[in-house]
Design a protein around this motif. Structure first.
Motif, PDB file in Angstrom:
ATOM      1  N   GLN A  51       0.823  -1.204   0.000  1.00 54.11           N
ATOM      2  CA  GLN A  51       0.000   0.000   0.000  1.00 54.11           C
ATOM      3  C   GLN A  51       0.862   1.262   0.000  1.00 54.11           C
ATOM      4  O   GLN A  51       0.581   2.225  -0.734  1.00 54.11           O
ATOM      5  CB  GLN A  51      -0.935  -0.018   1.208  1.00 54.11           C
ATOM      6  N   LYS A  52       1.918   1.266   0.794  1.00 57.10           N
ATOM      7  CA  LYS A  52       2.799   2.436   0.844  1.00 57.10           C
ATOM      8  C   LYS A  52       3.500   2.653  -0.493  1.00 57.10           C
ATOM      9  O   LYS A  52       3.644   3.785  -0.960  1.00 57.10           O
ATOM     10  CB  LYS A  52       3.835   2.266   1.950  1.00 57.10           C
ATOM     11  N   LEU A  53       3.951   1.577  -1.105  1.00 55.08           N
ATOM     12  CA  LEU A  53       4.634   1.694  -2.391  1.00 55.08           C
ATOM     13  C   LEU A  53       3.689   2.190  -3.471  1.00 55.08           C
ATOM     14  O   LEU A  53       4.056   3.031  -4.300  1.00 55.08           O
ATOM     15  CB  LEU A  53       5.237   0.348  -2.780  1.00 55.08           C
ATOM     16  N   GLU A  54       2.467   1.676  -3.468  1.00 56.22           N
ATOM     17  CA  GLU A  54       1.497   2.127  -4.474  1.00 56.22           C
ATOM     18  C   GLU A  54       1.165   3.597  -4.308  1.00 56.22           C
ATOM     19  O   GLU A  54       0.992   4.323  -5.292  1.00 56.22           O
ATOM     20  CB  GLU A  54       0.230   1.281  -4.382  1.00 56.22           C
ATOM     21  N   ALA A  55       1.046   4.047  -3.078  1.00 59.66           N
ATOM     22  CA  ALA A  55       0.732   5.452  -2.838  1.00 59.66           C
ATOM     23  C   ALA A  55       1.863   6.369  -3.293  1.00 59.66           C
ATOM     24  O   ALA A  55       1.627   7.449  -3.852  1.00 59.66           O
ATOM     25  CB  ALA A  55       0.448   5.670  -1.348  1.00 59.66           C
ATOM     26  N   ALA A  56       3.100   5.927  -3.079  1.00 55.60           N
ATOM     27  CA  ALA A  56       4.250   6.755  -3.441  1.00 55.60           C
ATOM     28  C   ALA A  56       4.633   6.620  -4.908  1.00 55.60           C
ATOM     29  O   ALA A  56       5.190   7.561  -5.498  1.00 55.60           O
ATOM     30  CB  ALA A  56       5.447   6.385  -2.565  1.00 55.60           C
ATOM     31  N   LEU A  57       4.344   5.459  -5.503  1.00 55.77           N
ATOM     32  CA  LEU A  57       4.747   5.183  -6.885  1.00 55.77           C
ATOM     33  C   LEU A  57       3.551   4.667  -7.681  1.00 55.77           C
ATOM     34  O   LEU A  57       3.482   3.492  -8.054  1.00 55.77           O
ATOM     35  CB  LEU A  57       5.881   4.157  -6.906  1.00 55.77           C
ATOM     36  N   PRO A  58       2.582   5.522  -7.961  1.00 56.62           N
ATOM     37  CA  PRO A  58       1.396   5.069  -8.697  1.00 56.62           C
ATOM     38  C   PRO A  58       1.771   4.532 -10.082  1.00 56.62           C
ATOM     39  O   PRO A  58       2.674   5.057 -10.737  1.00 56.62           O
ATOM     40  CB  PRO A  58       0.536   6.325  -8.796  1.00 56.62           C
ATOM     41  N   GLN A  59       1.119   3.458 -10.472  1.00 60.96           N
ATOM     42  CA  GLN A  59       1.324   2.796 -11.767  1.00 60.96           C
ATOM     43  C   GLN A  59       2.719   2.173 -11.898  1.00 60.96           C
ATOM     44  O   GLN A  59       3.169   1.908 -13.004  1.00 60.96           O
ATOM     45  CB  GLN A  59       1.068   3.775 -12.922  1.00 60.96           C
ATOM     46  N   GLN A  93       8.314  -1.598 -10.538  1.00 64.15           N
ATOM     47  CA  GLN A  93       9.039  -1.394 -11.789  1.00 64.15           C
ATOM     48  C   GLN A  93       9.312   0.096 -11.992  1.00 64.15           C
ATOM     49  O   GLN A  93       8.603   0.791 -12.714  1.00 64.15           O
ATOM     50  CB  GLN A  93       8.246  -1.962 -12.970  1.00 64.15           C
ATOM     51  N   PRO A  94      10.351   0.617 -11.349  1.00 67.99           N
ATOM     52  CA  PRO A  94      10.671   2.040 -11.460  1.00 67.99           C
ATOM     53  C   PRO A  94      11.165   2.399 -12.856  1.00 67.99           C
ATOM     54  O   PRO A  94      11.733   1.568 -13.562  1.00 67.99           O
ATOM     55  CB  PRO A  94      11.762   2.237 -10.412  1.00 67.99           C
ATOM     56  N   ARG A  95      10.940   3.648 -13.217  1.00 67.40           N
ATOM     57  CA  ARG A  95      11.419   4.169 -14.512  1.00 67.40           C
ATOM     58  C   ARG A  95      12.614   5.096 -14.357  1.00 67.40           C
ATOM     59  O   ARG A  95      13.271   5.419 -15.343  1.00 67.40           O
ATOM     60  CB  ARG A  95      10.298   4.929 -15.218  1.00 67.40           C
ATOM     61  N   THR A  96      12.899   5.543 -13.149  1.00 67.82           N
ATOM     62  CA  THR A  96      14.000   6.476 -12.908  1.00 67.82           C
ATOM     63  C   THR A  96      14.734   6.097 -11.625  1.00 67.82           C
ATOM     64  O   THR A  96      14.209   5.355 -10.780  1.00 67.82           O
ATOM     65  CB  THR A  96      13.488   7.921 -12.761  1.00 67.82           C
ATOM     66  N   ALA A  97      15.925   6.660 -11.471  1.00 67.35           N
ATOM     67  CA  ALA A  97      16.682   6.437 -10.233  1.00 67.35           C
ATOM     68  C   ALA A  97      15.938   7.022  -9.043  1.00 67.35           C
ATOM     69  O   ALA A  97      15.979   6.463  -7.931  1.00 67.35           O
ATOM     70  CB  ALA A  97      18.069   7.047 -10.355  1.00 67.35           C
ATOM     71  N   ASP A  98      15.262   8.148  -9.228  1.00 65.45           N
ATOM     72  CA  ASP A  98      14.491   8.748  -8.136  1.00 65.45           C
ATOM     73  C   ASP A  98      13.400   7.800  -7.664  1.00 65.45           C
ATOM     74  O   ASP A  98      13.112   7.717  -6.451  1.00 65.45           O
ATOM     75  CB  ASP A  98      13.871  10.070  -8.587  1.00 65.45           C
ATOM     76  N   GLU A  99      12.766   7.093  -8.594  1.00 67.00           N
ATOM     77  CA  GLU A  99      11.724   6.148  -8.197  1.00 67.00           C
ATOM     78  C   GLU A  99      12.324   4.943  -7.470  1.00 67.00           C
ATOM     79  O   GLU A  99      11.716   4.410  -6.534  1.00 67.00           O
ATOM     80  CB  GLU A  99      10.921   5.702  -9.421  1.00 67.00           C
ATOM     81  N   VAL A 100      13.504   4.512  -7.885  1.00 67.38           N
ATOM     82  CA  VAL A 100      14.203   3.467  -7.133  1.00 67.38           C
ATOM     83  C   VAL A 100      14.472   3.950  -5.718  1.00 67.38           C
ATOM     84  O   VAL A 100      14.258   3.226  -4.729  1.00 67.38           O
ATOM     85  CB  VAL A 100      15.525   3.072  -7.831  1.00 67.38           C
ATOM     86  N   ALA A 101      14.932   5.196  -5.599  1.00 62.28           N
ATOM     87  CA  ALA A 101      15.238   5.756  -4.282  1.00 62.28           C
ATOM     88  C   ALA A 101      13.995   5.828  -3.402  1.00 62.28           C
ATOM     89  O   ALA A 101      14.059   5.564  -2.193  1.00 62.28           O
ATOM     90  CB  ALA A 101      15.860   7.144  -4.439  1.00 62.28           C
ATOM     91  N   THR A 102      12.869   6.187  -3.988  1.00 61.22           N
ATOM     92  CA  THR A 102      11.615   6.234  -3.229  1.00 61.22           C
ATOM     93  C   THR A 102      11.261   4.852  -2.682  1.00 61.22           C
ATOM     94  O   THR A 102      10.894   4.697  -1.509  1.00 61.22           O
ATOM     95  CB  THR A 102      10.473   6.756  -4.119  1.00 61.22           C
ATOM     96  N   ALA A 103      11.384   3.841  -3.538  1.00 58.50           N
ATOM     97  CA  ALA A 103      11.088   2.473  -3.106  1.00 58.50           C
ATOM     98  C   ALA A 103      12.033   2.043  -1.985  1.00 58.50           C
ATOM     99  O   ALA A 103      11.609   1.451  -0.981  1.00 58.50           O
ATOM    100  CB  ALA A 103      11.184   1.517  -4.290  1.00 58.50           C
ATOM    101  N   VAL A 104      13.314   2.339  -2.121  1.00 57.71           N
ATOM    102  CA  VAL A 104      14.292   1.950  -1.104  1.00 57.71           C
ATOM    103  C   VAL A 104      14.003   2.661   0.217  1.00 57.71           C
ATOM    104  O   VAL A 104      14.093   2.054   1.301  1.00 57.71           O
ATOM    105  CB  VAL A 104      15.724   2.249  -1.585  1.00 57.71           C
ATOM    106  N   HIS A 105      13.637   3.930   0.150  1.00 59.98           N
ATOM    107  CA  HIS A 105      13.337   4.681   1.375  1.00 59.98           C
ATOM    108  C   HIS A 105      12.173   4.042   2.127  1.00 59.98           C
ATOM    109  O   HIS A 105      12.231   3.883   3.374  1.00 59.98           O
ATOM    110  CB  HIS A 105      13.001   6.126   1.022  1.00 59.98           C
ATOM    111  N   ILE A 106      11.139   3.648   1.419  1.00 56.78           N
ATOM    112  CA  ILE A 106       9.976   3.019   2.050  1.00 56.78           C
ATOM    113  C   ILE A 106      10.354   1.658   2.634  1.00 56.78           C
ATOM    114  O   ILE A 106       9.961   1.301   3.751  1.00 56.78           O
ATOM    115  CB  ILE A 106       8.827   2.888   1.036  1.00 56.78           C
ATOM    116  N   ILE A 107      11.122   0.893   1.874  1.00 58.83           N
ATOM    117  CA  ILE A 107      11.559  -0.423   2.348  1.00 58.83           C
ATOM    118  C   ILE A 107      12.461  -0.289   3.565  1.00 58.83           C
ATOM    119  O   ILE A 107      12.373  -1.077   4.517  1.00 58.83           O
ATOM    120  CB  ILE A 107      12.274  -1.177   1.201  1.00 58.83           C
TER     121      ILE A 107
END
Length: 559
Positions: A51-59, A93-107
């Motif tokens: 849920q947290k990942l979906e909210a931060a990284l829609p689609q 499935q991130p498209r940018t390094a920033d999106e990878v960073a967002t996922a890592v921060h949540i994890i």
């Protein structure tokens, strides 16, 4: 005779598929055979992070029960059947390094929460079976948990596919989701080359972080020693660029240190002017194996600068000898691959180096070497027949000693007799050289080879393909038994070496320990500096970890 040649032709196709897929490639295409057993199983309990990942990284987040087709497409990108059996709770499935960073921060927040709970309950990390996350670049490893997290989160780098050549044509920036064919499709028309993989769908990330042996290694060194910079998402979510002058310890640690420090989102690598090369297979009957191994041994001696006063032919890539038993045909076949990284003076003839080798005198029933582009050479390795089946491998290292090489073949032959009862199984023994003079080229790396020896080494690899999951444990035990017996033979002869090529290791092996104590201490220090809480040691499954209490690639605590 016609019937025999027909069988041999079939065996040849099988050898190409088994060997090259097993050792140098990843699956990619959605046209790969669909997976049914794992993908159709009930989804795991929803992960608290979804849920947290979906909210931060829609689609950007896939769930099995909601995104069935896309979810299965991602799972089908794994090479081996064992990896496809693993069902993730969520795929990012991130498209940018920033999106990878967002996922890592949540994890990381979830990881910290779990660590606090474990401390309050007086439990160590190794006492929980929870799997937090995994990262996948290419997904070529047959180890089921090397890039998959059962019930956890998979960060799938598939969409990071940048390939950008610098204006000065001396470097290329490559996204961590690229395969080597993506890179060569850009470089070939420009007359440029890179120290990259030897098959078209090998993933850039795992190949490079584990070392990376290339057709161009005799000239330029390993792939990891030709990386100018890494863009890395750290455990904190910070994005840094590691170079020789900025974060230099991290830059060096990534040259063989695998996924212990963060998620690399792109690599900037050295490129160079490149001509078409001469490359292809020789196919020979199994009874020629002694001659083939002698030819391999002799060719390695000829490129050893210590034996030839530094006068060696750097265009002769390391010969690769594959000895395979095709169970269904009761045939032993040799698939010998030769490469010369520039066109010979007479294009329709073999390069002089290979003309003068024992390979030219093998009795053979087929051959493909010719002048071709680099992308054409690696495309020859494409064969999809075994993608999605169950696979295993293991590796060890010996010195270039002919008696030991022949003894290795005898150990392999003996073990094959015990495995013939299995159905749909293919056995492969592969030998290829790795010289200290090669690994010393380019930027300093962590492998420790040229610091530990000045004599040529032979990487010995095993790979098996089989049909039934019921045989998984049996194949694993046989593989380990063969490796241990080879090690015993080599150690008795004084021809063993502690280095293990990380990209060919099975889950029970510890390749980082073969880098030497000094390099291992550096790796641990860098991991402690850039990931002080151990997210990539304990929270990220897969790879080969540095801390004694961290988990191995099978998710179990390392002793």
């Amino acid at each position: 005779m016609a019937s025999l040649l027909s069988s041999v032709g079939i065996a040849t196709a099988l050898i190409l598929g088994v060997w090259w897929i097993r050792h140098f490639r990843n699956p990619l295409s959605s046209s790969n055979p669909p997976v049914t057993a794992a993908n159709d199983s009930p989804p795991p309990v929803p992960h608290p992070l979804s849920q947290k990942l979906e909210a931060a990284l829609p689609q950007r987040v896939l769930l099995l029960h909601r995104d069935g087709e896309q979810f299965r497409e991602s799972i089908n990108a794994y090479f081996s059947g064992q990896a496809r059996d693993v069902v993730q709770a969520a795929i990012v499935q991130p498209r940018t390094a920033d999106e990878v960073a967002t996922a890592v921060h949540i994890i990381k927040e979830e990881y910290d929460h779990r660590q606090q709970q474990q401390q309050q309950q007086s439990r160590s990390c190794s006492e929980t079976e929870d799997v937090l996350f995994a990262v996948r670049g290419g997904g070529q490893s047959p180890v089921a948990s090397s890039a998959s997290a059962h019930g956890g989160v998979l960060i799938d780098l598939t969409h990071l596919r940048e390939v950008t050549v610098a204006e000065d044509r001396e470097s290329v920036t490559i996204g961590a989701g690229c395969r080597w064919i993506d890179v060569l499709d850009v470089l070939d028309p420009m007359g440029l080359g890179v120290v990259g993989g030897r098959s078209n769908v090998v993933g850039v990330a795992g190949f490079t972080l584990g070392g990376g042996i290339s057709f161009y290694t005799p000239q330029y060194g390993l792939a990891c020693s030709n990386v100018f910079s890494y863009d890395v998402v750290l455990a904190s979510g910070e994005i840094v660029t590691a170079t020789a002058t900025s974060h230099p310890d991290l830059w060096r640690a990534l040259k063989g240190g695998a996924n212990n420090f963060g998620i690399v989102t792109r690599f900037t690598m050295r490129c160079f002017p490149c001509t078409p090369l001469w490359a292809g297979f020789i196919w020979a009957p199994g009874f020629e194996i002694t001659k083939a191994l002698r030819a391999l041994h002799d060719s390695v001696q000829r490129v050893d600068p210590h034996r030839n006063a530094g006068q060696v032919d750097l265009f002769a890539a390391g010969a690769i000898t594959c000895y395979t038993y095709v169970q269904s045909l009761r045939l032993r076949v040799i698939a010998q691959h030769l490469t010369y990284t520039k066109p010979p003076e007479q294009p329709k003839k073999w390069p002089v180096f290979w003309q003068q080798s024992g390979f030219s005198r093998l009795w053979r029933f087929g051959s493909t070497p010719c002048v071709r582009t680099a992308s054409s050479a690696i495309k020859e390795m494409l064969h999809t027949g075994f993608i999605g089946q169950r696979n295993s491998f293991g590796t060890t290292t010996i010195h270039n000693d002919l008696a030991t090489m022949l003894a290795v073949r005898e150990v392999f032959d003996e073990a094959m007799g015990a495995m013939r009862r299995m159905k749909g199984v293919y056995f492969n023994l592969v030998m290829q050289p790795l010289l200290p003079s090669w690994t010393a080229k380019g930027d300093p790396n962590m492998l420790g080879i040229h610091e530990s020896t000045d004599t040529p080494l032979i990487i010995v690899s095993l790979s098996f393909t089989w049909a039934s999951s019921q045989d998984d444990a049996y194949v694993g035990s046989v593989t380990r038994g063969i490796i241990e017996k080879i090690d015993a033979v080599a150690n008795a002869k004084g021809t063993g070496h502690p280095y293990r090529f990380l990209n060919y290791c099975e889950k029970w092996q510890r390749p980082l320990e073969g880098y030497g104590e000094e390099n291992l201490r550096l790796l641990r220090r860098v991991a402690g500096e850039y990931d002080p809480d151990g997210l990539f040691q304990r929270g990220c499954i897969g790879g080969f970890k540095l801390h004694p209490e961290a988990t191995s690639t099978d998710g179990k605590a390392l002793a």
